[in-house]
Design a protein around this motif. Sequence first.
Motif, PDB file in Angstrom:
ATOM      1  N   PRO A  54      18.779  42.814  33.555  1.00 28.31           N
ATOM      2  CA  PRO A  54      19.488  42.361  34.767  1.00 28.31           C
ATOM      3  C   PRO A  54      20.514  43.418  35.182  1.00 28.31           C
ATOM      4  CG  PRO A  54      19.485  40.658  33.073  1.00 28.31           C
ATOM      5  CD  PRO A  54      19.049  41.935  32.415  1.00 28.31           C
ATOM      6  N   PHE A  55      20.008  44.518  35.718  1.00 27.70           N
ATOM      7  CA  PHE A  55      20.857  45.681  35.910  1.00 27.70           C
ATOM      8  C   PHE A  55      21.775  45.536  37.127  1.00 27.70           C
ATOM      9  CE2 PHE A  55      17.021  46.885  38.332  1.00 27.70           C
ATOM     10  CZ  PHE A  55      17.583  47.315  39.536  1.00 27.70           C
ATOM     11  N   PRO A  56      22.920  46.215  37.083  1.00 29.64           N
ATOM     12  CA  PRO A  56      23.854  46.205  38.200  1.00 29.64           C
ATOM     13  C   PRO A  56      23.490  47.276  39.221  1.00 29.64           C
ATOM     14  CG  PRO A  56      24.783  47.448  36.409  1.00 29.64           C
ATOM     15  CD  PRO A  56      23.447  46.938  35.920  1.00 29.64           C
ATOM     16  N   MET A  57      24.094  47.175  40.409  1.00 33.59           N
ATOM     17  CA  MET A  57      23.958  48.239  41.391  1.00 33.59           C
ATOM     18  C   MET A  57      24.792  49.436  40.920  1.00 33.59           C
ATOM     19  SD  MET A  57      21.990  46.623  43.269  1.00 33.59           S
ATOM     20  CE  MET A  57      21.525  44.939  43.649  1.00 33.59           C
ATOM     21  N   THR A  58      24.436  50.626  41.383  1.00 32.73           N
ATOM     22  CA  THR A  58      25.129  51.820  40.895  1.00 32.73           C
ATOM     23  C   THR A  58      26.610  51.823  41.272  1.00 32.73           C
ATOM     24  OG1 THR A  58      24.201  52.930  42.838  1.00 32.73           O
ATOM     25  CG2 THR A  58      23.182  53.391  40.730  1.00 32.73           C
ATOM     26  N   SER A  59      26.981  51.141  42.350  1.00 33.17           N
ATOM     27  CA  SER A  59      28.396  51.099  42.736  1.00 33.17           C
ATOM     28  C   SER A  59      29.227  50.288  41.755  1.00 33.17           C
ATOM     29  CB  SER A  59      28.554  50.523  44.145  1.00 33.17           C
ATOM     30  OG  SER A  59      27.940  49.254  44.237  1.00 33.17           O
ATOM     31  N   ALA A  60      28.580  49.585  40.835  1.00 34.92           N
ATOM     32  CA  ALA A  60      29.290  48.798  39.826  1.00 34.92           C
ATOM     33  C   ALA A  60      29.248  49.455  38.450  1.00 34.92           C
ATOM     34  CB  ALA A  60      28.691  47.398  39.741  1.00 34.92           C
ATOM     35  N   VAL A  61      28.721  50.676  38.371  1.00 38.96           N
ATOM     36  CA  VAL A  61      28.500  51.339  37.083  1.00 38.96           C
ATOM     37  C   VAL A  61      29.473  52.508  36.911  1.00 38.96           C
ATOM     38  CG1 VAL A  61      26.844  52.658  35.706  1.00 38.96           C
ATOM     39  CG2 VAL A  61      26.074  50.705  37.051  1.00 38.96           C
ATOM     40  N   SER A  62      30.013  52.626  35.710  1.00 41.11           N
ATOM     41  CA  SER A  62      30.825  53.786  35.336  1.00 41.11           C
ATOM     42  C   SER A  62      30.251  54.375  34.054  1.00 41.11           C
ATOM     43  CB  SER A  62      32.285  53.381  35.087  1.00 41.11           C
ATOM     44  OG  SER A  62      32.868  52.826  36.253  1.00 41.11           O
ATOM     45  N   VAL A  63      30.112  55.693  34.014  1.00 41.22           N
ATOM     46  CA  VAL A  63      29.581  56.366  32.825  1.00 41.22           C
ATOM     47  C   VAL A  63      30.461  57.571  32.483  1.00 41.22           C
ATOM     48  CG1 VAL A  63      27.204  55.672  33.310  1.00 41.22           C
ATOM     49  CG2 VAL A  63      28.032  57.878  34.139  1.00 41.22           C
ATOM     50  N   ARG A  64      30.420  57.963  31.236  1.00 38.30           N
ATOM     51  CA  ARG A  64      31.119  59.169  30.820  1.00 38.30           C
ATOM     52  C   ARG A  64      30.456  60.396  31.473  1.00 38.30           C
ATOM     53  NH1 ARG A  64      34.477  58.432  26.411  1.00 38.30           N
ATOM     54  NH2 ARG A  64      34.202  56.461  25.276  1.00 38.30           N
ATOM     55  N   ARG A  65      31.279  61.379  31.806  1.00 37.74           N
ATOM     56  CA  ARG A  65      30.749  62.600  32.391  1.00 37.74           C
ATOM     57  C   ARG A  65      29.698  63.236  31.475  1.00 37.74           C
ATOM     58  NH1 ARG A  65      32.412  66.153  36.294  1.00 37.74           N
ATOM     59  NH2 ARG A  65      34.355  64.973  36.563  1.00 37.74           N
ATOM     60  N   SER A  66      29.917  63.160  30.168  1.00 32.08           N
ATOM     61  CA  SER A  66      28.969  63.770  29.231  1.00 32.08           C
ATOM     62  C   SER A  66      27.594  63.118  29.326  1.00 32.08           C
ATOM     63  CB  SER A  66      29.504  63.678  27.804  1.00 32.08           C
ATOM     64  OG  SER A  66      29.734  62.322  27.436  1.00 32.08           O
ATOM     65  N   LEU A  67      27.561  61.792  29.542  1.00 32.33           N
ATOM     66  CA  LEU A  67      26.277  61.100  29.684  1.00 32.33           C
ATOM     67  C   LEU A  67      25.616  61.491  30.997  1.00 32.33           C
ATOM     68  CD1 LEU A  67      24.152  59.052  28.822  1.00 32.33           C
ATOM     69  CD2 LEU A  67      25.578  57.249  29.809  1.00 32.33           C
TER      70      LEU A  67
ATOM     71  N   VAL B 181      20.126  53.193  35.955  1.00 31.21           N
ATOM     72  CA  VAL B 181      20.423  52.098  35.030  1.00 31.21           C
ATOM     73  C   VAL B 181      19.248  51.804  34.104  1.00 31.21           C
ATOM     74  CG1 VAL B 181      22.117  51.064  36.574  1.00 31.21           C
ATOM     75  CG2 VAL B 181      19.736  50.311  36.679  1.00 31.21           C
ATOM     76  N   GLY B 182      18.074  52.377  34.433  1.00 33.08           N
ATOM     77  CA  GLY B 182      16.934  52.237  33.542  1.00 33.08           C
ATOM     78  C   GLY B 182      16.899  53.282  32.443  1.00 33.08           C
ATOM     79  N   ILE B 183      17.629  54.366  32.625  1.00 33.72           N
ATOM     80  CA  ILE B 183      17.646  55.447  31.642  1.00 33.72           C
ATOM     81  C   ILE B 183      18.904  55.417  30.781  1.00 33.72           C
ATOM     82  CG2 ILE B 183      17.945  57.957  31.462  1.00 33.72           C
ATOM     83  CD1 ILE B 183      15.050  57.079  31.609  1.00 33.72           C
ATOM     84  N   TYR B 184      20.045  55.129  31.365  1.00 35.29           N
ATOM     85  CA  TYR B 184      21.301  55.139  30.612  1.00 35.29           C
ATOM     86  C   TYR B 184      21.220  54.380  29.288  1.00 35.29           C
ATOM     87  CZ  TYR B 184      23.919  56.973  34.670  1.00 35.29           C
ATOM     88  OH  TYR B 184      24.397  57.736  35.702  1.00 35.29           O
ATOM     89  N   PRO B 185      20.667  53.139  29.271  1.00 36.17           N
ATOM     90  CA  PRO B 185      20.696  52.377  28.010  1.00 36.17           C
ATOM     91  C   PRO B 185      19.877  52.986  26.873  1.00 36.17           C
ATOM     92  CG  PRO B 185      20.411  50.907  29.883  1.00 36.17           C
ATOM     93  CD  PRO B 185      20.208  52.295  30.390  1.00 36.17           C
ATOM     94  N   PHE B 186      19.011  53.944  27.170  1.00 36.27           N
ATOM     95  CA  PHE B 186      18.292  54.619  26.088  1.00 36.27           C
ATOM     96  C   PHE B 186      19.150  55.681  25.416  1.00 36.27           C
ATOM     97  CE2 PHE B 186      14.659  53.019  28.573  1.00 36.27           C
ATOM     98  CZ  PHE B 186      13.950  52.399  27.563  1.00 36.27           C
ATOM     99  N   PHE B 187      20.285  56.004  26.023  1.00 38.17           N
ATOM    100  CA  PHE B 187      21.141  57.068  25.516  1.00 38.17           C
ATOM    101  C   PHE B 187      22.526  56.589  25.098  1.00 38.17           C
ATOM    102  CE2 PHE B 187      17.923  59.210  27.885  1.00 38.17           C
ATOM    103  CZ  PHE B 187      17.713  60.420  27.245  1.00 38.17           C
ATOM    104  N   ALA B 188      22.903  55.381  25.485  1.00 37.69           N
ATOM    105  CA  ALA B 188      24.256  54.909  25.191  1.00 37.69           C
ATOM    106  C   ALA B 188      24.297  53.398  25.147  1.00 37.69           C
ATOM    107  CB  ALA B 188      25.242  55.424  26.248  1.00 37.69           C
ATOM    108  N   ARG B 189      25.268  52.862  24.440  1.00 37.42           N
ATOM    109  CA  ARG B 189      25.498  51.426  24.426  1.00 37.42           C
ATOM    110  C   ARG B 189      26.104  50.996  25.752  1.00 37.42           C
ATOM    111  NH1 ARG B 189      25.256  48.917  19.590  1.00 37.42           N
ATOM    112  NH2 ARG B 189      26.817  47.380  20.190  1.00 37.42           N
ATOM    113  N   VAL B 190      25.882  49.748  26.107  1.00 36.33           N
ATOM    114  CA  VAL B 190      26.310  49.206  27.392  1.00 36.33           C
ATOM    115  C   VAL B 190      27.435  48.198  27.181  1.00 36.33           C
ATOM    116  CG1 VAL B 190      25.576  47.841  29.395  1.00 36.33           C
ATOM    117  CG2 VAL B 190      24.029  49.548  28.398  1.00 36.33           C
ATOM    118  N   ALA B 191      28.441  48.243  28.058  1.00 39.04           N
ATOM    119  CA  ALA B 191      29.519  47.250  28.065  1.00 39.04           C
ATOM    120  C   ALA B 191      29.539  46.567  29.416  1.00 39.04           C
ATOM    121  CB  ALA B 191      30.870  47.913  27.786  1.00 39.04           C
ATOM    122  N   ALA B 192      29.677  45.229  29.429  1.00 43.90           N
ATOM    123  CA  ALA B 192      29.641  44.445  30.663  1.00 43.90           C
ATOM    124  C   ALA B 192      30.980  43.767  30.907  1.00 43.90           C
ATOM    125  CB  ALA B 192      28.541  43.385  30.583  1.00 43.90           C
ATOM    126  N   LEU B 193      31.478  43.873  32.141  1.00 42.01           N
ATOM    127  CA  LEU B 193      32.679  43.161  32.563  1.00 42.01           C
ATOM    128  C   LEU B 193      32.252  41.979  33.424  1.00 42.01           C
ATOM    129  CD1 LEU B 193      34.953  46.166  33.619  1.00 42.01           C
ATOM    130  CD2 LEU B 193      34.904  44.958  31.421  1.00 42.01           C
TER     131      LEU B 193
END
Length: 203
Positions: A40-53, A73-85
């Motif tokens: 249940p992925f968010p829109m990109t305007s709701a996503v924040s990622v580290r510059r390194s990722l 949002v389909g690729i990020y979770p294969f490389f990092a853990r996800v936190a939801a607000l």
Amino acid sequence: MYNRLQPVHPDGSDAFAPIPRSLCQGDLAALMARSGGRWPFPMTSAVSVRRSLWQRIGDIPDSFRISADAWLVGIYPFFARVAALPEVLGFYLIHANNWYRAQDDAEMLQKRMVHWAATVAASNEFLITHDLPHRLELDDHFPYQVARARLEGAAPSARLDLLWNGLRDPGEPNLARRILDCLRAMQQVSSAGIGGADPVRAR
């Protein structure tokens, strides 16, 4: 990390409940590998990622002219853990040209199927390039299977199989929502279908 958005009409009134409805966090890679790359992925305007990722993932593939957030949002979770607000920290405008809509006609269903197939293919290529073990399958992508059945039609036995697949769909972790989504989907599938489909399947 991501938050919810409030969908609104052009006049500023609420369109429906905040999205995404279900929140997922932690290590999502195994879940996505079982759901054709869906959560249940968010829109990109709701996503924040580290510059390194962001730098590790690199540019969005040129093939994504629309719905590039499905790639990110389909690729990020294969490389990092996800936190939801759970808080709503922004708005999402609903208008006639949205990819997100309440009901799809045959043309839009075909566009979605081609897009989903391309996303699975690009994701698998990316995962292979980065020596990651997971692979995605369109047969695990429940909305793709529903769209195909809506377009081509499905016999009663095939609709039962589709319902069973939907009830086990890991792409929606909330059981109550999964059941409701399945029932709504099955109401849209008939024996006749609403139009032929010849989508490009992922290889």
